[in-house]
Design an enzyme around this catalytic site. Structure first.
Site, PDB file in Angstrom:
ATOM      1  N   ASP A  16       0.880  -1.179   0.000  1.00 11.33           N
ATOM      2  CA  ASP A  16       0.000   0.000   0.000  1.00 11.33           C
ATOM      3  C   ASP A  16       0.913   1.223   0.000  1.00 11.33           C
ATOM      4  O   ASP A  16       2.135   1.118   0.207  1.00 11.33           O
ATOM      5  CB  ASP A  16      -0.892  -0.046   1.259  1.00 11.33           C
ATOM      6  CG  ASP A  16      -1.856   1.133   1.355  1.00 11.33           C
ATOM      7  OD1 ASP A  16      -2.127   1.788   0.320  1.00 11.33           O
ATOM      8  OD2 ASP A  16      -2.347   1.421   2.480  1.00 11.33           O
ATOM      9  N   CYS A  70      -4.077  -2.217  -2.744  1.00  8.39           N
ATOM     10  CA  CYS A  70      -5.450  -1.718  -2.546  1.00  8.39           C
ATOM     11  C   CYS A  70      -5.736  -0.504  -3.426  1.00  8.39           C
ATOM     12  O   CYS A  70      -6.892  -0.173  -3.643  1.00  8.39           O
ATOM     13  CB  CYS A  70      -5.682  -1.390  -1.080  1.00  8.39           C
ATOM     14  SG  CYS A  70      -4.503  -0.183  -0.457  1.00  8.39           S
TER      15      CYS A  70
HETATM   16  N1  NVA Z   1      -3.553   3.506   3.688  1.00  2.22           N
HETATM   17  C1  NVA Z   1      -4.244   4.256   2.686  1.00  2.22           C
HETATM   18  C2  NVA Z   1      -5.325   3.435   2.055  1.00  2.22           C
HETATM   19  C3  NVA Z   1      -6.010   4.061   0.883  1.00  2.22           C
HETATM   20  C4  NVA Z   1      -7.125   3.219   0.308  1.00  2.22           C
HETATM   21  C5  NVA Z   1      -4.819   5.514   3.298  1.00  2.22           C
HETATM   22  O1  NVA Z   1      -5.329   5.471   4.426  1.00  2.22           O
HETATM   23  O2  NVA Z   1      -4.750   6.559   2.669  1.00  2.22           O
END
Ligand code: NVA
Length: 303
Positions: A223, A262
């Site tokens: 991510d 993701c």
């Molecule tokens: N960790 C990221 C996920 C985005 C879908 C965020 O919180 O921005």
């Protein structure tokens, strides 16, 4: 199976999660069977942060279930600023049948759920992203047949996405390894919770800062290094995070056949364009499954 809310991964047990995944696959296979599941229901979507996949997949998904959705973006500022969170929740419950919320603080979601009297769904918070994790384990079930004993390594920033992957995987019996640079490890209380869940399901949970631990993995997941709301500049992170980049060399060392993200992907940062666009990438299956997994949650909330 019916649900009251969908707030955090660890609030469901293994059978509930397996049922949600099986139902999501059924909805994907036979959408017409569920075309009236939300008939006459209105769902409010409250988003304190930007969104592409979550907003659109909920909106179109709700329409596919015969329901109505209404989106409120960031124009009203953070929840709790203009009026109490409990009052927002009670107002929404006067008209709507469920609330989907993306928030800065998980405590705001918990407070909404306490006062709304209607179901509340977590569309991402500082701590969790359970809709993402459900779609991810659905995608892995479709790809590998089962997630039991599957070796999954999450590599990158310890954040909401890795927390949900680790917690839901530990419940489902997947062997999750979370590898982060030093100082970016997952929250110790959530690791302890996941260890407890893993010992019950027979899964193995590993948390490490050593990239060498990315071996014997079937799946690699990453991510963004900088989550929404964090104003750190990427240049400040490059030295620490570059050794954790997902590239073809790391995929080969890990022995993984699938790579997950993701999204949004920051190409050439946490993942190379080559790997993101490769045959091994199931990022768009994950994205598609967001809608089916969320629809499964919605169907269960209104059963
Ligand atoms: N960790 C990221 C996920 C985005 C879908 C965020 O919180 O921005």
């Amino acid at each position: 199976m019916s649900l009251q809310h969908f707030l955090a991964d660890q609030l469901q047990d293994k059978q509930q999660l397996l049922d949600l995944i099986a139902q999501a696959i059924d909805i994907k296979t036979n959408p017409s069977k569920y075309a009236q599941a939300l008939a006459g229901k209105s769902v409010v979507m409250l988003f304190e942060k930007p969104s592409l996949r979550t907003h659109i997949s909920f909106d179109i998904g709700i329409e596919k279930l015969g329901g109505h959705s209404l989106y409120i973006g960031q124009q009203n500022g953070q929840l709790g600023e203009r009026e109490r969170v409990s009052d927002v929740a009670k107002n929404l419950a006067c008209w709507a049948d469920a609330i989907v919320a993306r928030v800065f603080k998980q405590t705001v979601l918990d407070e909404m759920a306490e006062h709304a009297g209607i179901p509340v769904i977590n569309a991402l918070s500082d701590l969790y992203h359970p809709c993402q994790a459900l779609a991810d384990y659905m995608a892995l079930t479709e790809t590998f047949g089962s997630v039991e004993n599957l070796n999954i390594a999450y590599i990158g920033d310890g954040n909401n996405v890795s927390n949900s992957l680790m917690l839901m995987g530990s419940i489902l019996g997947a062997n999750v390894t979370v590898i982060t640079p030093q100082g970016y490890e997952p929250d110790t209380s959530l690791v302890a919770k996941a260890q407890d869940l893993a010992s019950k399901s027979g899964a193995k949970l590993t948390v490490s800062t050593n990239i060498e631990d990315a071996k014997n993995q079937q799946v690699i997941y990453t991510d963004t290094w900088i989550s929404m709301g964090d104003d750190t500049k990427v240049e400040q992170l490059l030295e620490k995070f570059m050794p954790y980049q997902i590239n073809s060399e790391l995929m080969a060392t890990a022995g993984a056949s699938a790579v997950m993200h993701c999204q949004p992907a920051h190409l050439e940062q946490e993942i190379t364009t080559e790997v993101f666009d490769s045959e091994q990438s199931i990022a768009f299956l994950q994205a598609e499954n967001r809608m089916w997994a969320q629809n499964s949650v919605l169907v269960s909330l209104f059963k």
